[in-house]
Design a protein around this motif. Structure first.
Motif, PDB file in Angstrom:
ATOM      1  N   ALA A 107       0.827  -1.208   0.000  1.00 40.83           N
ATOM      2  CA  ALA A 107       0.000   0.000   0.000  1.00 40.83           C
ATOM      3  C   ALA A 107       0.860   1.255   0.000  1.00 40.83           C
ATOM      4  O   ALA A 107       0.579   2.211  -0.736  1.00 40.83           O
ATOM      5  CB  ALA A 107      -0.931   0.005   1.217  1.00 40.83           C
ATOM      6  N   VAL A 108       1.883   1.285   0.834  1.00 40.01           N
ATOM      7  CA  VAL A 108       2.845   2.398   0.867  1.00 40.01           C
ATOM      8  C   VAL A 108       4.241   1.788   0.915  1.00 40.01           C
ATOM      9  O   VAL A 108       4.488   0.856   1.672  1.00 40.01           O
ATOM     10  CB  VAL A 108       2.631   3.336   2.076  1.00 40.01           C
ATOM     11  CG1 VAL A 108       1.341   4.102   1.937  1.00 40.01           C
ATOM     12  CG2 VAL A 108       2.670   2.579   3.379  1.00 40.01           C
ATOM     13  N   SER A 109       5.148   2.299   0.122  1.00 39.79           N
ATOM     14  CA  SER A 109       6.480   1.706   0.040  1.00 39.79           C
ATOM     15  C   SER A 109       7.424   2.308   1.068  1.00 39.79           C
ATOM     16  O   SER A 109       7.180   3.402   1.607  1.00 39.79           O
ATOM     17  CB  SER A 109       7.062   1.909  -1.366  1.00 39.79           C
ATOM     18  OG  SER A 109       7.454   3.266  -1.544  1.00 39.79           O
ATOM     19  N   GLY A 110       8.517   1.612   1.309  1.00 39.79           N
ATOM     20  CA  GLY A 110       9.550   2.149   2.176  1.00 39.79           C
ATOM     21  C   GLY A 110      10.104   3.456   1.658  1.00 39.79           C
ATOM     22  O   GLY A 110      10.422   4.362   2.437  1.00 39.79           O
ATOM     23  N   HIS A 111      10.207   3.580   0.325  1.00 38.46           N
ATOM     24  CA  HIS A 111      10.700   4.829  -0.256  1.00 38.46           C
ATOM     25  C   HIS A 111       9.719   5.974   0.009  1.00 38.46           C
ATOM     26  O   HIS A 111      10.140   7.103   0.307  1.00 38.46           O
ATOM     27  CB  HIS A 111      10.933   4.664  -1.754  1.00 38.46           C
ATOM     28  CG  HIS A 111      12.161   3.877  -2.089  1.00 38.46           C
ATOM     29  ND1 HIS A 111      13.436   4.353  -1.859  1.00 38.46           N
ATOM     30  CD2 HIS A 111      12.310   2.638  -2.633  1.00 38.46           C
ATOM     31  CE1 HIS A 111      14.327   3.447  -2.254  1.00 38.46           C
ATOM     32  NE2 HIS A 111      13.669   2.401  -2.717  1.00 38.46           N
ATOM     33  N   ASP A 112       8.407   5.709  -0.092  1.00 40.67           N
ATOM     34  CA  ASP A 112       7.413   6.733   0.222  1.00 40.67           C
ATOM     35  C   ASP A 112       7.620   7.261   1.638  1.00 40.67           C
ATOM     36  O   ASP A 112       7.664   8.469   1.886  1.00 40.67           O
ATOM     37  CB  ASP A 112       5.991   6.170   0.124  1.00 40.67           C
ATOM     38  CG  ASP A 112       5.568   5.791  -1.273  1.00 40.67           C
ATOM     39  OD1 ASP A 112       6.197   6.257  -2.244  1.00 40.67           O
ATOM     40  OD2 ASP A 112       4.604   5.016  -1.398  1.00 40.67           O
ATOM     41  N   LEU A 113       7.738   6.328   2.578  1.00 39.96           N
ATOM     42  CA  LEU A 113       7.858   6.683   3.990  1.00 39.96           C
ATOM     43  C   LEU A 113       9.181   7.388   4.268  1.00 39.96           C
ATOM     44  O   LEU A 113       9.238   8.337   5.054  1.00 39.96           O
ATOM     45  CB  LEU A 113       7.727   5.421   4.839  1.00 39.96           C
ATOM     46  CG  LEU A 113       6.364   4.718   4.713  1.00 39.96           C
ATOM     47  CD1 LEU A 113       6.441   3.302   5.271  1.00 39.96           C
ATOM     48  CD2 LEU A 113       5.275   5.514   5.421  1.00 39.96           C
ATOM     49  N   ARG A 128      18.910   3.510   1.912  1.00 40.32           N
ATOM     50  CA  ARG A 128      18.277   2.192   1.976  1.00 40.32           C
ATOM     51  C   ARG A 128      19.367   1.138   1.919  1.00 40.32           C
ATOM     52  O   ARG A 128      20.097   1.040   0.932  1.00 40.32           O
ATOM     53  CB  ARG A 128      17.309   1.992   0.807  1.00 40.32           C
ATOM     54  CG  ARG A 128      16.596   0.639   0.818  1.00 40.32           C
ATOM     55  CD  ARG A 128      15.688   0.508  -0.411  1.00 40.32           C
ATOM     56  NE  ARG A 128      14.867  -0.690  -0.347  1.00 40.32           N
ATOM     57  CZ  ARG A 128      15.227  -1.889  -0.805  1.00 40.32           C
ATOM     58  NH1 ARG A 128      16.443  -2.037  -1.375  1.00 40.32           N
ATOM     59  NH2 ARG A 128      14.426  -2.928  -0.713  1.00 40.32           N
ATOM     60  N   GLY A 129      19.485   0.376   2.987  1.00 39.03           N
ATOM     61  CA  GLY A 129      20.493  -0.675   3.052  1.00 39.03           C
ATOM     62  C   GLY A 129      19.852  -2.049   3.066  1.00 39.03           C
ATOM     63  O   GLY A 129      19.080  -2.378   3.973  1.00 39.03           O
ATOM     64  N   GLU A 130      20.136  -2.837   2.040  1.00 37.61           N
ATOM     65  CA  GLU A 130      19.538  -4.169   1.963  1.00 37.61           C
ATOM     66  C   GLU A 130      20.262  -5.152   2.880  1.00 37.61           C
ATOM     67  O   GLU A 130      21.464  -5.069   3.084  1.00 37.61           O
ATOM     68  CB  GLU A 130      19.584  -4.687   0.522  1.00 37.61           C
ATOM     69  CG  GLU A 130      18.713  -3.894  -0.440  1.00 37.61           C
ATOM     70  CD  GLU A 130      18.608  -4.558  -1.801  1.00 37.61           C
ATOM     71  OE1 GLU A 130      19.121  -5.686  -1.949  1.00 37.61           O
ATOM     72  OE2 GLU A 130      18.016  -3.952  -2.703  1.00 37.61           O
ATOM     73  N   PHE A 131      19.495  -6.074   3.438  1.00 41.26           N
ATOM     74  CA  PHE A 131      20.030  -7.203   4.192  1.00 41.26           C
ATOM     75  C   PHE A 131      19.205  -8.428   3.810  1.00 41.26           C
ATOM     76  O   PHE A 131      18.142  -8.280   3.181  1.00 41.26           O
ATOM     77  CB  PHE A 131      19.999  -6.929   5.705  1.00 41.26           C
ATOM     78  CG  PHE A 131      18.623  -6.628   6.257  1.00 41.26           C
ATOM     79  CD1 PHE A 131      17.706  -7.641   6.519  1.00 41.26           C
ATOM     80  CD2 PHE A 131      18.241  -5.317   6.509  1.00 41.26           C
ATOM     81  CE1 PHE A 131      16.450  -7.370   7.025  1.00 41.26           C
ATOM     82  CE2 PHE A 131      16.985  -5.026   7.014  1.00 41.26           C
ATOM     83  CZ  PHE A 131      16.087  -6.060   7.273  1.00 41.26           C
ATOM     84  N   PRO A 132      19.650  -9.640   4.117  1.00 43.48           N
ATOM     85  CA  PRO A 132      18.886 -10.828   3.718  1.00 43.48           C
ATOM     86  C   PRO A 132      17.441 -10.767   4.230  1.00 43.48           C
ATOM     87  O   PRO A 132      17.201 -10.701   5.429  1.00 43.48           O
ATOM     88  CB  PRO A 132      19.663 -11.983   4.368  1.00 43.48           C
ATOM     89  CG  PRO A 132      21.062 -11.472   4.468  1.00 43.48           C
ATOM     90  CD  PRO A 132      20.928 -10.005   4.775  1.00 43.48           C
ATOM     91  N   GLY A 134      15.220  -8.300   3.618  1.00 39.87           N
ATOM     92  CA  GLY A 134      14.586  -6.995   3.782  1.00 39.87           C
ATOM     93  C   GLY A 134      15.544  -5.846   3.569  1.00 39.87           C
ATOM     94  O   GLY A 134      16.578  -5.981   2.910  1.00 39.87           O
ATOM     95  N   ALA A 135      15.188  -4.701   4.119  1.00 37.46           N
ATOM     96  CA  ALA A 135      16.013  -3.498   3.982  1.00 37.46           C
ATOM     97  C   ALA A 135      15.755  -2.580   5.160  1.00 37.46           C
ATOM     98  O   ALA A 135      14.651  -2.546   5.721  1.00 37.46           O
ATOM     99  CB  ALA A 135      15.715  -2.769   2.673  1.00 37.46           C
ATOM    100  N   ALA A 136      16.787  -1.835   5.535  1.00 36.40           N
ATOM    101  CA  ALA A 136      16.686  -0.828   6.589  1.00 36.40           C
ATOM    102  C   ALA A 136      16.816   0.555   5.957  1.00 36.40           C
ATOM    103  O   ALA A 136      17.603   0.740   5.022  1.00 36.40           O
ATOM    104  CB  ALA A 136      17.775  -1.040   7.639  1.00 36.40           C
ATOM    105  N   TYR A 137      16.060   1.498   6.462  1.00 35.76           N
ATOM    106  CA  TYR A 137      16.087   2.868   5.957  1.00 35.76           C
ATOM    107  C   TYR A 137      16.591   3.800   7.055  1.00 35.76           C
ATOM    108  O   TYR A 137      16.136   3.722   8.199  1.00 35.76           O
ATOM    109  CB  TYR A 137      14.695   3.312   5.521  1.00 35.76           C
ATOM    110  CG  TYR A 137      14.194   2.662   4.261  1.00 35.76           C
ATOM    111  CD1 TYR A 137      14.166   3.358   3.048  1.00 35.76           C
ATOM    112  CD2 TYR A 137      13.728   1.351   4.254  1.00 35.76           C
ATOM    113  CE1 TYR A 137      13.698   2.775   1.882  1.00 35.76           C
ATOM    114  CE2 TYR A 137      13.254   0.752   3.097  1.00 35.76           C
ATOM    115  CZ  TYR A 137      13.244   1.472   1.914  1.00 35.76           C
ATOM    116  OH  TYR A 137      12.772   0.865   0.768  1.00 35.76           O
ATOM    117  N   PHE A 138      17.511   4.691   6.676  1.00 37.29           N
ATOM    118  CA  PHE A 138      18.125   5.617   7.618  1.00 37.29           C
ATOM    119  C   PHE A 138      18.011   7.049   7.095  1.00 37.29           C
ATOM    120  O   PHE A 138      18.103   7.280   5.884  1.00 37.29           O
ATOM    121  CB  PHE A 138      19.617   5.313   7.787  1.00 37.29           C
ATOM    122  CG  PHE A 138      19.935   3.930   8.265  1.00 37.29           C
ATOM    123  CD1 PHE A 138      20.129   3.658   9.607  1.00 37.29           C
ATOM    124  CD2 PHE A 138      20.056   2.875   7.351  1.00 37.29           C
ATOM    125  CE1 PHE A 138      20.436   2.379  10.043  1.00 37.29           C
ATOM    126  CE2 PHE A 138      20.364   1.595   7.779  1.00 37.29           C
ATOM    127  CZ  PHE A 138      20.549   1.340   9.130  1.00 37.29           C
TER     128      PHE A 138
END
Length: 223
Positions: A107-113, A128-132, A134-138
């Motif tokens: 519905a809403v992407s990590g990039h949107d947020l 945006r840092g990918e990990f196995p 998923g991804a973390a956003y800073f």
């Protein structure tokens, strides 16, 4: 009361300009975050960036978890302050996407947020840092300033941002130029923005979607 779309329209253009600059700076990289000290280390860069965790997305269930809601991680306040500021804004303005602990990324992407978080907190950019799995956003600080906005770059930014995000087109255009102190003249559905020595001409259709965008030299003022 703001809506999620309002906030995304307000911040998408200015943040995307900084994101493109960050991408140029980073190139191809590996990364590592020290969440105790609030630092993001990127390969090839001698100095780390000051960083705060906004949230994480998991691919297996298409979910986003805000950092302020990740109570089981033991994260300190110093690395979740930005996410809590976003939540406070959501509570004040009545934006449920910013106050709901877990969201569906279909519905809403990590990039949107992340765009909204970056805009609301005044961060230099987001990462945006990918990990196995998923991804973390800073949010990041200490990123060198982005180049000055030019007319041609604004045309590219506007077309890119309107293709990438679900925005209110006039609001997104107005916000980008306002963020860079570029005057905009509005005559009904036809707009013109003065950027440096050039003018960008824009037109919107009956549904307020951008239908035309072009560059022209700015008119010379008689001496």
């Amino acid at each position: 009361m703001s809506t999620f779309r309002d906030l995304l329209s307000e911040h998408a253009g200015p943040v995307l300009l900084r994101q493109q600059h960050l991408a140029d700076l980073l190139g191809t990289f590996t990364w590592d975050a020290d969440l105790h000290q609030g630092l993001l280390h990127v390969s090839g860069h001698t100095r780390p960036y000051r960083a705060q965790l906004i949230g994480t997305e998991m691919h297996r269930d298409a979910s986003w978890l805000w950092a302020w809601a990740n109570t089981g991680s033991g994260l300190g306040d110093e690395v979740t302050e930005d996410s809590r500021r976003v939540r406070e804004h959501g509570l004040t303005r009545g934006v449920p996407e910013l106050t709901t602990p877990r969201l569906c990324t279909e519905a809403v992407s990590g990039h949107d947020l992340a765009v909204i978080a970056c805009g609301l907190t005044g961060a230099d950019a987001y990462f945006r840092g990918e990990f196995p799995g998923g991804a973390a956003y800073f949010t990041l600080r200490d990123v060198p300033p982005a180049p000055v906005l030019t007319a041609s770059r604004s045309v590219h930014l506007i077309t890119t941002v309107l293709q990438t995000f679900a925005l209110h087109h006039p609001n997104a255009v107005r916000a980008l130029y306002a963020a860079h102190d570029c005057p905009v003249t509005i005559r009904g559905r036809h707009w013109s923005a003065t950027v440096g020595a050039e003018t960008v001409h824009l037109a919107f259709d009956d549904l307020q979607r951008l239908s035309e965008i072009s560059l022209a030299p700015a008119a010379l003022t008689p001496a």
